[in-house]
Write a protein that holds these residues in place. Structure first.
Motif, PDB file in Angstrom:
ATOM      1  N   GLY A  16      41.533  35.980  38.003  1.00 12.75           N
ATOM      2  CA  GLY A  16      41.940  34.901  37.110  1.00 12.75           C
ATOM      3  C   GLY A  16      42.263  35.363  35.701  1.00 12.75           C
ATOM      4  O   GLY A  16      43.318  35.052  35.166  1.00 12.75           O
ATOM      5  N   ALA A  17      41.339  36.091  35.082  1.00 14.29           N
ATOM      6  CA  ALA A  17      41.549  36.552  33.713  1.00 14.29           C
ATOM      7  C   ALA A  17      42.777  37.456  33.638  1.00 14.29           C
ATOM      8  O   ALA A  17      42.940  38.367  34.455  1.00 14.29           O
ATOM      9  CB  ALA A  17      40.314  37.296  33.206  1.00 14.29           C
ATOM     10  N   THR A  42      46.997  32.032  36.565  1.00 12.45           N
ATOM     11  CA  THR A  42      46.833  31.304  35.308  1.00 12.45           C
ATOM     12  C   THR A  42      48.090  31.362  34.441  1.00 12.45           C
ATOM     13  O   THR A  42      48.932  32.249  34.586  1.00 12.45           O
ATOM     14  CB  THR A  42      45.657  31.875  34.508  1.00 12.45           C
ATOM     15  N   GLU A  44      48.072  32.169  31.387  1.00 11.94           N
ATOM     16  CA  GLU A  44      47.973  33.405  30.591  1.00 11.94           C
ATOM     17  C   GLU A  44      48.560  34.589  31.345  1.00 11.94           C
ATOM     18  O   GLU A  44      49.177  35.471  30.746  1.00 11.94           O
ATOM     19  CB  GLU A  44      46.511  33.684  30.226  1.00 11.94           C
ATOM     20  N   THR A 121      38.109  38.688  44.224  1.00 11.54           N
ATOM     21  CA  THR A 121      37.119  37.882  43.508  1.00 11.54           C
ATOM     22  C   THR A 121      35.686  38.312  43.789  1.00 11.54           C
ATOM     23  O   THR A 121      34.821  38.211  42.907  1.00 11.54           O
ATOM     24  CB  THR A 121      37.300  36.395  43.865  1.00 11.54           C
ATOM     25  N   ASN A 197      35.374  29.413  39.465  1.00 12.22           N
ATOM     26  CA  ASN A 197      36.338  29.823  38.433  1.00 12.22           C
ATOM     27  C   ASN A 197      36.003  31.211  37.871  1.00 12.22           C
ATOM     28  O   ASN A 197      35.978  31.419  36.654  1.00 12.22           O
ATOM     29  CB  ASN A 197      36.398  28.796  37.309  1.00 12.22           C
ATOM     30  N   SER A 199      35.798  34.655  36.277  1.00  5.65           N
ATOM     31  CA  SER A 199      36.489  35.391  35.219  1.00  5.65           C
ATOM     32  C   SER A 199      37.280  34.505  34.272  1.00  5.65           C
ATOM     33  O   SER A 199      37.915  35.003  33.339  1.00  5.65           O
ATOM     34  CB  SER A 199      37.406  36.491  35.794  1.00  5.65           C
ATOM     35  N   ARG A 200      37.242  33.204  34.462  1.00  4.25           N
ATOM     36  CA  ARG A 200      37.985  32.286  33.595  1.00  4.25           C
ATOM     37  C   ARG A 200      37.056  31.709  32.525  1.00  4.25           C
ATOM     38  O   ARG A 200      35.828  31.781  32.645  1.00  4.25           O
ATOM     39  CB  ARG A 200      38.610  31.158  34.432  1.00  4.25           C
ATOM     40  N   PRO A 201      37.609  31.100  31.494  1.00  2.00           N
ATOM     41  CA  PRO A 201      36.756  30.551  30.425  1.00  2.00           C
ATOM     42  C   PRO A 201      35.752  29.517  30.928  1.00  2.00           C
ATOM     43  O   PRO A 201      34.667  29.378  30.357  1.00  2.00           O
ATOM     44  CB  PRO A 201      37.773  29.914  29.466  1.00  2.00           C
ATOM     45  N   ASP A 202      36.097  28.786  31.990  1.00  2.35           N
ATOM     46  CA  ASP A 202      35.192  27.760  32.515  1.00  2.35           C
ATOM     47  C   ASP A 202      34.372  28.252  33.706  1.00  2.35           C
ATOM     48  O   ASP A 202      33.866  27.447  34.494  1.00  2.35           O
ATOM     49  CB  ASP A 202      35.967  26.501  32.899  1.00  2.35           C
ATOM     50  N   GLU A 203      34.198  29.566  33.808  1.00  2.00           N
ATOM     51  CA  GLU A 203      33.377  30.124  34.885  1.00  2.00           C
ATOM     52  C   GLU A 203      31.957  29.579  34.802  1.00  2.00           C
ATOM     53  O   GLU A 203      31.385  29.419  33.720  1.00  2.00           O
ATOM     54  CB  GLU A 203      33.343  31.651  34.775  1.00  2.00           C
ATOM     55  N   GLY A 222      37.507  24.227  40.716  1.00  4.63           N
ATOM     56  CA  GLY A 222      38.264  25.452  40.895  1.00  4.63           C
ATOM     57  C   GLY A 222      37.757  26.215  42.097  1.00  4.63           C
ATOM     58  O   GLY A 222      36.871  25.746  42.823  1.00  4.63           O
TER      59      GLY A 222
END
Length: 240
Positions: A16-17, A42, A44, A121, A197, A199-203, A222
């Protein structure tokens, strides 16, 4: 490869990141003419290819997605129009990514391709929660599996015979796996870690037991990964 065809790159976007994609993958994205990307890729990540035509091809569990046959056709069509075509897949293309169908389509059309691996993942999740999937004297084998199947196929109910079990596309499927494991005499206190989720900000992540997992998980926003086994038991903290 036919002289009028471009080259297709199947690239793993990672968990994800955006900064977890490989250098090779990022470099190819920066040169791509067109990028066909999954729903889990994502915004990004797509910022790495501002010059490219971007085509969403869905592929998210539980949501409407483009039929795999249509994706195959799009890949072949894009290769006839563009020099550098990227098929951007979440995680690694060769794990639960339906790469086999896409490779068959490219080979049938005599189109040159290359596969660029990505971080799956399971590895990112283990790093995030600081729990190795293998531990000396405790766990020496790992199974990555999913119960999800193609439309029309029955759900796969087998439980892999490994020390550490990692179930992709968790949620209700993971609850059913836990129930089957308890019925097969796995201990109810077997450690479980779920991560959403990754590696994402909302992990977010949570530690629980096999018994608790068998009762179900909260609704997720997610992708959910479930890691089960003694290797997931909390490590003793060193004294300070």
């Amino acid at each position: 490869m036919g002289p009028s065809h471009g080259k297709v790159y199947l690239i793993g976007a990672g968990p994800g990141a955006a900064d977890l994609i490989t250098v090779r993958g990022a470099n190819l994205l920066a040169k791509a003419d067109v990028v066909l990307y999954d729903a889990l890729v994502t915004a990004e990540m797509l910022d790495l290819c501002p010059q490219a035509l971007k085509i969403s091809v869905g592929k998210r569990s539980g949501q409407r997605s483009a039929a795999q046959e249509h994706i195959n056709e799009q890949l072949v069509e894009c290769a006839a129009k563009y020099a550098l075509v990227v098929r951007l897949k979440g995680g690694d293309p060769m794990l639960f990514g339906r790469a086999d169908e896409e490779l068959n389509a490219l080979e049938s059309a005599d189109i040159d391709y290359e596969i660029v691996p990505g971080i799956t993942t399971a590895l990112a999740a283990a790093a995030s929660v600081r729990q190795p999937l293998t531990k000396r004297g405790i766990a020496r084998s790992v199974a990555l599996f999913t119960s999800s199947t193609a439309p029309g196929e029955s759900t796969d109910t087998r439980i892999p015979e490994c020390d550490t079990l990692v179930q992709y596309m968790g949620g209700r499927e993971a609850m059913l796996t836990a129930q089957r494991m308890l019925a097969a005499n796995f201990p109810g206190d077997l450690p479980v870690i779920i991560i959403e989720n990754c590696s994402r900000p909302d992990e977010c992540s949570k530690a629980l037991s096999l018994n608790e997992l068998s009762q179900g998980l909260p609704a997720s926003t997610g992708p959910v990964l479930v890691m089960m086994g003694e290797a997931m038991r909390a490590r003793p903290k060193s004294g300070t």
